[in-house]
Motif scaffolding. Sequence first.
Motif, PDB file in Angstrom:
ATOM      1  N   GLN A  21       1.017  -1.274   0.366  1.00 57.23           N
ATOM      2  CA  GLN A  21      -0.301   0.073   0.179  1.00 57.23           C
ATOM      3  C   GLN A  21       0.899   1.299  -0.078  1.00 57.23           C
ATOM      4  O   GLN A  21       1.824   0.979   0.786  1.00 57.23           O
ATOM      5  CB  GLN A  21      -1.308   0.461   1.128  1.00 57.23           C
ATOM      6  CG  GLN A  21      -1.671   1.180   1.064  1.00 57.23           C
ATOM      7  CD  GLN A  21      -1.495   2.085   1.851  1.00 57.23           C
ATOM      8  OE1 GLN A  21      -1.009   2.494   2.637  1.00 57.23           O
ATOM      9  NE2 GLN A  21      -3.111   3.294   1.712  1.00 57.23           N
ATOM     10  N   GLU A  22       0.610   1.287  -1.253  1.00 56.69           N
ATOM     11  CA  GLU A  22       1.783   3.131  -0.829  1.00 56.69           C
ATOM     12  C   GLU A  22       0.679   4.272  -0.148  1.00 56.69           C
ATOM     13  O   GLU A  22      -0.821   4.531  -0.630  1.00 56.69           O
ATOM     14  CB  GLU A  22       1.463   3.896  -2.653  1.00 56.69           C
ATOM     15  CG  GLU A  22       2.169   4.966  -2.283  1.00 56.69           C
ATOM     16  CD  GLU A  22       2.587   5.764  -4.185  1.00 56.69           C
ATOM     17  OE1 GLU A  22       3.664   5.404  -4.388  1.00 56.69           O
ATOM     18  OE2 GLU A  22       1.832   6.007  -4.879  1.00 56.69           O
ATOM     19  N   SER A  23       0.927   5.158   1.012  1.00 58.18           N
ATOM     20  CA  SER A  23       0.319   5.963   1.709  1.00 58.18           C
ATOM     21  C   SER A  23       0.478   7.908   1.186  1.00 58.18           C
ATOM     22  O   SER A  23       1.956   8.530   0.624  1.00 58.18           O
ATOM     23  CB  SER A  23       1.014   6.053   3.387  1.00 58.18           C
ATOM     24  OG  SER A  23       0.772   5.102   4.031  1.00 58.18           O
ATOM     25  N   LEU A  64       6.608  -5.606  -0.642  1.00 56.58           N
ATOM     26  CA  LEU A  64       6.070  -4.321   0.049  1.00 56.58           C
ATOM     27  C   LEU A  64       6.444  -3.349  -0.949  1.00 56.58           C
ATOM     28  O   LEU A  64       6.941  -3.510  -1.702  1.00 56.58           O
ATOM     29  CB  LEU A  64       7.464  -4.539   1.143  1.00 56.58           C
ATOM     30  CG  LEU A  64       7.318  -4.925   1.761  1.00 56.58           C
ATOM     31  CD1 LEU A  64       8.474  -4.763   3.484  1.00 56.58           C
ATOM     32  CD2 LEU A  64       6.864  -5.893   2.717  1.00 56.58           C
ATOM     33  N   HIS A  65       5.756  -2.238  -0.934  1.00 57.74           N
ATOM     34  CA  HIS A  65       5.599  -0.783  -1.063  1.00 57.74           C
ATOM     35  C   HIS A  65       6.552  -0.240  -0.987  1.00 57.74           C
ATOM     36  O   HIS A  65       7.244  -0.066  -1.705  1.00 57.74           O
ATOM     37  CB  HIS A  65       4.474  -0.264  -1.165  1.00 57.74           C
ATOM     38  CG  HIS A  65       4.203   1.312  -2.363  1.00 57.74           C
ATOM     39  ND1 HIS A  65       5.541   2.153  -1.800  1.00 57.74           N
ATOM     40  CD2 HIS A  65       4.077   1.203  -3.138  1.00 57.74           C
ATOM     41  CE1 HIS A  65       5.558   2.797  -2.802  1.00 57.74           C
ATOM     42  NE2 HIS A  65       3.928   2.144  -3.639  1.00 57.74           N
ATOM     43  N   GLY A  66       6.634  -0.159   0.232  1.00 53.31           N
ATOM     44  CA  GLY A  66       8.204   0.628   0.922  1.00 53.31           C
ATOM     45  C   GLY A  66       7.580   2.137   1.389  1.00 53.31           C
ATOM     46  O   GLY A  66       8.127   2.295   1.475  1.00 53.31           O
ATOM     47  N   PHE A  98      10.401  -3.888  -4.238  1.00 55.19           N
ATOM     48  CA  PHE A  98       9.618  -3.115  -3.580  1.00 55.19           C
ATOM     49  C   PHE A  98       8.996  -1.979  -4.418  1.00 55.19           C
ATOM     50  O   PHE A  98       9.427  -2.330  -6.395  1.00 55.19           O
ATOM     51  CB  PHE A  98      10.909  -1.950  -2.777  1.00 55.19           C
ATOM     52  CG  PHE A  98      11.066  -2.413  -1.525  1.00 55.19           C
ATOM     53  CD1 PHE A  98      10.300  -1.735  -0.430  1.00 55.19           C
ATOM     54  CD2 PHE A  98      11.920  -3.507  -1.219  1.00 55.19           C
ATOM     55  CE1 PHE A  98      10.975  -2.918   0.852  1.00 55.19           C
ATOM     56  CE2 PHE A  98      12.599  -3.748   0.764  1.00 55.19           C
ATOM     57  CZ  PHE A  98      11.600  -3.269   1.061  1.00 55.19           C
ATOM     58  N   ASP A  99       8.276  -1.124  -4.824  1.00 60.03           N
ATOM     59  CA  ASP A  99       8.259   0.379  -5.501  1.00 60.03           C
ATOM     60  C   ASP A  99       9.518   1.151  -5.606  1.00 60.03           C
ATOM     61  O   ASP A  99      10.035   1.004  -4.625  1.00 60.03           O
ATOM     62  CB  ASP A  99       7.024   0.868  -5.091  1.00 60.03           C
ATOM     63  CG  ASP A  99       5.886   1.383  -6.560  1.00 60.03           C
ATOM     64  OD1 ASP A  99       5.023   1.334  -6.912  1.00 60.03           O
ATOM     65  OD2 ASP A  99       6.635   2.897  -6.214  1.00 60.03           O
ATOM     66  N   LEU A 100       9.381   1.373  -6.949  1.00 53.88           N
ATOM     67  CA  LEU A 100      10.310   2.702  -7.320  1.00 53.88           C
ATOM     68  C   LEU A 100      10.219   3.658  -6.321  1.00 53.88           C
ATOM     69  O   LEU A 100      11.229   4.846  -5.951  1.00 53.88           O
ATOM     70  CB  LEU A 100       9.921   3.102  -8.912  1.00 53.88           C
ATOM     71  CG  LEU A 100      10.547   4.118  -9.830  1.00 53.88           C
ATOM     72  CD1 LEU A 100      11.468   3.806 -10.347  1.00 53.88           C
ATOM     73  CD2 LEU A 100      10.561   5.790  -9.101  1.00 53.88           C
ATOM     74  N   HIS A 101       8.543   4.192  -5.627  1.00 47.75           N
ATOM     75  CA  HIS A 101       8.503   4.919  -4.574  1.00 47.75           C
ATOM     76  C   HIS A 101       8.512   4.932  -3.181  1.00 47.75           C
ATOM     77  O   HIS A 101       8.484   5.314  -2.736  1.00 47.75           O
ATOM     78  CB  HIS A 101       7.041   6.056  -5.520  1.00 47.75           C
ATOM     79  CG  HIS A 101       6.806   6.146  -6.469  1.00 47.75           C
ATOM     80  ND1 HIS A 101       6.179   5.854  -7.584  1.00 47.75           N
ATOM     81  CD2 HIS A 101       7.480   7.080  -6.937  1.00 47.75           C
ATOM     82  CE1 HIS A 101       6.847   6.070  -8.798  1.00 47.75           C
ATOM     83  NE2 HIS A 101       7.019   7.310  -8.650  1.00 47.75           N
ATOM     84  N   ALA A 102       9.943   3.662  -2.997  1.00 51.86           N
ATOM     85  CA  ALA A 102       9.608   3.491  -1.730  1.00 51.86           C
ATOM     86  C   ALA A 102      10.460   4.497  -0.825  1.00 51.86           C
ATOM     87  O   ALA A 102      11.695   5.110  -1.888  1.00 51.86           O
ATOM     88  CB  ALA A 102      10.492   1.704  -1.510  1.00 51.86           C
ATOM     89  N   PRO A 114       6.027   4.943 -15.640  1.00 52.41           N
ATOM     90  CA  PRO A 114       4.644   3.787 -15.511  1.00 52.41           C
ATOM     91  C   PRO A 114       5.694   2.251 -14.934  1.00 52.41           C
ATOM     92  O   PRO A 114       5.861   1.956 -16.349  1.00 52.41           O
ATOM     93  CB  PRO A 114       3.935   4.127 -16.341  1.00 52.41           C
ATOM     94  CG  PRO A 114       4.569   4.374 -17.997  1.00 52.41           C
ATOM     95  CD  PRO A 114       5.411   5.197 -17.263  1.00 52.41           C
ATOM     96  N   HIS A 115       4.694   1.705 -14.064  1.00 54.22           N
ATOM     97  CA  HIS A 115       5.366   0.481 -13.278  1.00 54.22           C
ATOM     98  C   HIS A 115       4.999  -0.753 -14.166  1.00 54.22           C
ATOM     99  O   HIS A 115       3.443  -0.754 -13.939  1.00 54.22           O
ATOM    100  CB  HIS A 115       4.612   0.261 -12.187  1.00 54.22           C
ATOM    101  CG  HIS A 115       5.463   1.699 -11.002  1.00 54.22           C
ATOM    102  ND1 HIS A 115       6.364   1.987 -10.928  1.00 54.22           N
ATOM    103  CD2 HIS A 115       4.768   1.957 -10.054  1.00 54.22           C
ATOM    104  CE1 HIS A 115       6.657   2.562 -10.359  1.00 54.22           C
ATOM    105  NE2 HIS A 115       5.660   3.220  -9.342  1.00 54.22           N
ATOM    106  N   VAL A 116       5.613  -1.466 -15.196  1.00 55.73           N
ATOM    107  CA  VAL A 116       5.234  -2.202 -15.330  1.00 55.73           C
ATOM    108  C   VAL A 116       6.868  -3.943 -15.955  1.00 55.73           C
ATOM    109  O   VAL A 116       5.837  -4.647 -15.490  1.00 55.73           O
ATOM    110  CB  VAL A 116       5.275  -1.966 -17.575  1.00 55.73           C
ATOM    111  CG1 VAL A 116       4.050  -1.327 -17.862  1.00 55.73           C
ATOM    112  CG2 VAL A 116       6.842  -1.367 -17.570  1.00 55.73           C
TER     113      VAL A 116
HETATM  114 ZN   LIG Z   1       4.823   4.050  -7.590  1.00 61.23          ZN
END
Ligand SMILES: [Zn+2]
Length: 500
Positions: A10-12, A104-106, A138-142, A162-164
């Motif tokens: 989850q990204e907050s 995880l998102h991070g 992790f997401d790139l935006h962690a 964009p995440h692919v």
């Molecule tokens: Zn992201």
Amino acid sequence: MRILICEFFQESNSFNPELTTRENFAYTYIYTDGELLEKCRNTQTMLGGILGVLDAAGAEVIPSCAMYSTAGGPVEQAVVDGFVRDTIAVIRANQPFDGACVSLHGATQSTEMEDVCGYILQEFRKELGPDVVISASFDLHANITQRIRDNADFICGFHTYPHVDFYDTGHRTAELCVRRLQSGDNLGLFYAEAPMLVSASTYTTMRGPFGELIQDGKRLVAGGKIADFSVFQAQPWLDVSCCAGAEVIIFADKDGPARSYVEELTSRLWRMRGTFRSNSSSVEEVIQEAERNTSGKPVLLVDSSDSVHAGACGDSAFVLQKLLETGSPIKAALPVVDVPAVEKAFQVGVGWKGKFCLGATKDARLTSPVEAEAQVRSLHDGCFINEGPALAGQSRNLGRTAVLTVGNIDVLVTTTVSQPGDPQFFRHFGIEPLFYQMLVVKACTSFRAAFERIAEKIFYADAPGAASPDLNALPFRHVPAYFYPFSDTAEYRAEAHLRD
Ligand SMILES: [Zn+2]
């Protein structure tokens, strides 16, 4: 080789007042035990990539729980506690483990914690002991904090935005884990941070200086100079004191030159900070562009400030208000999260008309509701399947959904939001993008993977929202004041560290 697998994603967005509950996760998925394996194996997800490697290596896979929510406000602490408690119960029932692969998102904040992902890894480490290899995707935006680095052996972030590359990232994560367990390695974690936050709507890996940076990292891997790398740009709407900002992480031979690679990549990231600028137009200007558009393809109005992928509520009817004010005759479509309006649409029924009050039901501080007479065109359960390219084939659930027609405008009114950058988000509900002169997408960059092909022109619009690209306009209280763009510390020098 016995490996634990699990996911908490989850990204907050700290500026979204609506907390993320267990129900929000359930809208996308909560899988446990065997169901986790059944649903994630052979999918283009992080867990799909992890399982691909573990199955090929003949590992004994022990699943605990996989929970995935779209971005939103901070998570209720009880949800985090439940995930940790359930996973620890699985660990205790199945000890001893050789490794753990965790998705995880991070950038997850809870009602009580700034760094949920660091906490999760720390609790797992306590339970598993120091010798078990913990590898996390992790997401790139962690927001990769010290606590995350201290408690994960391997850290792998997406290379695309964009995440692919969900599958590929899971694959890298599990491969590093398996390689260490099977043959050992001399890899160290090298890292450097840059004190900068940039709006997620201002860059992509598809082109430009940030795209070149990622390509150069890939060249280091392909040339055998390093084993793996990640470039993180922390979710910019996460207001926490443990903000890592931008961060480069490389796994490479402890005795090799990786320190200089990390410093070079991080310095470049810092130097390009000024290029991450949002180039936006007023909503009225975009409407005029759409009026001039005769291409047969839609003009895309990107309402990134209300981007649900960035954790905003998706409840803004700001563009609808402007369309009605200008009286523009263009055929337009836009999404709004609005539970009371959905309920009313179901009461009114298909084909009937009613007076609706649309928008600002979740965050009335930023936008105002819009009153309009509308016809209920269709009603739906809100479930659809992504067409991709991102997460193609994955099912998504918007909750009960209605399409309302206000004059020449179609409004997709949903209970919740997921995957607004996938064409099926519209098509499934009878809104064919190519039949509209203007389409509103509430995303920062994710939509580009599918919509660059479909749209005639793309404009970012000036609009209010919890994911505004103007970070200086938002009420940050915890991110240190010396971070860019709150100040600009010219004397910053990238300094690489090797984790002990
Ligand atoms: Zn992201």
